[in-house]
Write a protein that holds these residues in place. Structure first.
Motif, short mmCIF file in Angstrom:
data_model
loop_
_atom_site.label_atom_id
_atom_site.label_comp_id
_atom_site.label_asym_id
_atom_site.label_seq_id
_atom_site.Cartn_x
_atom_site.Cartn_y
_atom_site.Cartn_z
N SER A 25 -6.46 -4.11 2.56
CA SER A 25 -5.68 -4.45 1.51
C SER A 25 -6.50 -4.30 0.33
O SER A 25 -6.03 -4.28 -0.99
CB SER A 25 -5.24 -5.94 1.70
N VAL A 26 -7.81 -4.44 0.30
CA VAL A 26 -8.61 -4.44 -1.15
C VAL A 26 -9.13 -3.07 -1.26
O VAL A 26 -9.22 -2.22 -2.44
CB VAL A 26 -9.93 -5.48 -0.90
N THR A 27 -9.95 -2.47 -0.21
CA THR A 27 -10.40 -1.05 -0.69
C THR A 27 -9.74 0.10 -0.24
O THR A 27 -10.13 1.35 -0.64
CB THR A 27 -11.99 -0.91 0.50
N GLY A 28 -8.62 -0.02 0.43
CA GLY A 28 -7.85 0.95 0.90
C GLY A 28 -8.28 1.85 2.09
O GLY A 28 -7.99 2.88 2.46
N ALA A 29 -9.43 1.52 2.52
CA ALA A 29 -10.09 2.20 3.84
C ALA A 29 -9.37 2.13 4.79
O ALA A 29 -8.43 1.02 5.12
CB ALA A 29 -11.75 1.45 3.99
#
Length: 584
Positions: free
Chosen positions: A401-405
């Motif tokens: 949800s933060v990095t999109g990884a």
């Protein structure tokens, strides 16, 4: 059905035990009427908070449970010519030192599908001349039609308490309006853990409110994260376990936490999802001050940053029990339906609430697939959502949800995305989010202005523990929201109008061996009941800007659909392989 009443009902008792009485009272003032109770005094053993649960065999046994302000003398239940002594069960709240006295009378030897009258009293009952009386009906035997209802996240009508709201009184009245055989209460019963200085009082208001229905028909609960309380046992469940006697699971130290019971051709499996979820959502001290119990409570202060995290508390015992229970059910040709009940969600696309949990998807969804569980009922997120039937899962479908990884969310795979209104659950499991009881917590509009139909983007998923972490404010801690997101391809229908409602289930066993059996489901919602939450950005739900919002007894049909499956008495069942994964 035969009426074996051995205790006549006075007008006062009929109103106390009927839905019509509760609804009539709550139209005047639900918060006040829902929690009204008599003044107690030292030595007062008058029964209150009376509620029923099923015994080990719902066709022949029930349990009558209640509390009293002080210790009762010779607590008992009278049914016909029988007098059944009650087992006393008490505990001292670990935060305020208050003793809670409860009583449980197991009533065996009843006839299937029969209606009985009963009375509850004690030697020091102030109403001994006219004791509390009500009726109940036992479960049918064999393949028979019946109705049940469900919601979770109820709270109390007493707005003095955090997370309580007047809709909780109307929700209890709605159960009586639909006259089910029993009700499933899917966790987060009363939110006492959010009111740590007054936990027993919150439970008392909850029990007083629910009595209007739960004295007439079993209410079968599961523990949610808000049943986890500091100072009350190794899992924080002492309040819950003291108040309820539930069907046995045969596991000694874990009795009462999960269980199953059978009604007609349906097996109901009630689970403690706290044991498997990644989310840390139970009792928590954000700080900066420690939580200090009352003097004499006997518990030490709870430091800031402390939470009760229960993942893995059974050491796998619950999952092993679950598989054995499901396997036995599918071998039994007299059982058609398997319906699971838990608090947390495997399929929720809620916008500003909790979301789904990978722990359930890893531990239990493979078993639901293997043993063809038909329906899963949850709470936790405050609204209504229905999935398409799902089986197996997609890999590579989530993102941090933060990095999109890339993140592995094991997204449940729908077996159809055609919302036909009729679904064969032998092909896939339908999940319902029913956290729509009565709590004052922020309900979710599931996409303001949207249609509420079909896949939802950006659905949240917990894939790892969100343990308390220090914030920028010295001594203050917080727990993060879900760490991953996915496109919820499994989502079929969401209620965008309100966070409150009740689901009604009518089981039709069918007429021929090997033929079709069905469950017709109706979700009824209470539009306009959502409270205003300015801090959450406006009303906290939908509706015209500035429209009045207040509790309401107007539950109207939101949607209806039908689940079908072949009857087990004409079908040779073979265990499925564990959930398969396909790349998305």
């Amino acid at each position: 059905m035969p009426d074996d009443s051995g205790a006549g009902l006075s007008r006062r008792q009929v109103l106390a035990a009927s839905g019509s009485g509760l609804l009539a009272a709550t139209t005047v003032g639900p918060a006040r009427a829902g929690t009204a109770r008599r003044q107690s005094h030292p030595g007062d053993g008058t029964p209150e908070q009376i509620h029923l649960t099923w015994g080990d065999d719902p066709a022949s046994s029930v349990v009558v449970s209640w509390a009293s302000p002080d210790q009762a003398k010779r607590p008992r239940v009278r049914i016909g010519q029988r007098v059944i002594p009650a087992e006393e069960r008490a505990y001292t709240d670990g935060l305020n030192g208050q003793i809670t006295w409860t009583y449980h009378a197991r009533i065996p030897g009843l006839r299937p599908g029969a209606t009985y009258g009963y009375a509850v009293t004690a030697e020091n009952d102030d109403n001994a001349a006219d004791p509390f009386s009500a009726t109940f009906t036992t479960a049918p035997e064999g393949r028979a039609a019946f109705r049940f209802t469900s919601f979770g996240d109820l709270g109390t009508p007493n707005t003095k308490w955090v997370a309580s709201y007047g809709q909780a009184a109307y929700a209890v009245g709605a159960v009586e309006l639909f006259q089910p055989l029993f009700h499933l209460l899917n966790g987060d019963l009363c939110y006492a853990s959010l009111n740590p200085a007054a936990q027993p009082e919150v439970w008392r208001d909850f029990g007083s409110n629910n009595q209007a229905s739960a004295a007439n028909r079993p209410w079968m609960p599961v523990p949610g994260d808000q049943e986890i309380e500091f100072g009350n046992g190794p899992q924080g469940l002492t309040s819950y376990l003291t108040r309820y006697t539930l069907p046995a699971n045969g596991l000694g130290q874990f009795e009462g936490r999960w269980y199953s019971f059978r009604i007609g051709s349906a097996l109901f499996v009630s689970l403690s999802a706290n044991d498997v979820v990644y989310q840390d959502a139970g009792a928590f001290v954000p700080g900066p001050a420690a939580l200090t119990p009352a003097a004499g409570a006997g518990s030490p202060p709870v430091p800031a940053g402390t939470s009760l995290y229960l993942r893995g508390y059974s050491g796998g015992a619950q999952t092993r029990w679950l598989e054995a229970t499901l396997a036995a059910a599918r071998r039994d040709t007299s059982i058609d339906w398997i319906i699971a009940q838990m608090h947390h969600c495997a399929c929720s696309s809620l916008g500003h609430g909790n979301g789904s949990d990978l722990g359930i998807r890893e531990e239990w969804l493979p078993l639901f697939d293997k043993y063809e569980v038909d329906l899963v009922l949850c709470g936790h997120d405050h609204g209504y959502e229905r999935s398409f039937p799902v089986r197996g899962f997609d890999v590579g479908s989530g993102a941090d949800s933060v990095t999109g990884a890339p993140a592995d969310t094991r997204r449940p795979r729908p077996v159809t995305t055609v919302d036909s209104g009729v679904f064969d659950t032998s092909q896939g499991t339908v999940h319902l989010v029913l956290g729509c009881g009565g709590t004052d917590a922020n309900p979710d509009p599931y996409g303001a202005g949207g249609t509420g139909r079909g896949p939802a983007s950006g659905a949240k998923v917990f894939t790892r523990a969100n343990r308390p972490a220090a914030t920028a404010t010295p001594g203050v801690y917080a727990r993060a929201a879900a760490d991953a997101v996915e496109d919820a391809t499994w989502s079929a229908r969401r209620d965008t109008a309100t966070g409150y409602g009740i689901a009604v289930f009518d089981v039709n066993p069918g007429t021929e061996a090997g033929g079709q059996t069905s469950v017709t489901v109706g979700h009824y919602h209470a539009v306009g009941a959502d409270p205003v939450h300015p801090a959450a950005g406006g009303s906290g739900t939908l509706g015209a800007p500035g429209a009045p919002r207040r509790p309401t007894d107007d539950y109207t049909l939101f949607e209806t659909f039908t689940l079908v499956r072949p009857r087990s008495d004409g079908r040779r069942w073979h265990a499925k392989r564990s959930s398969s994964a396909i790349s998305s």
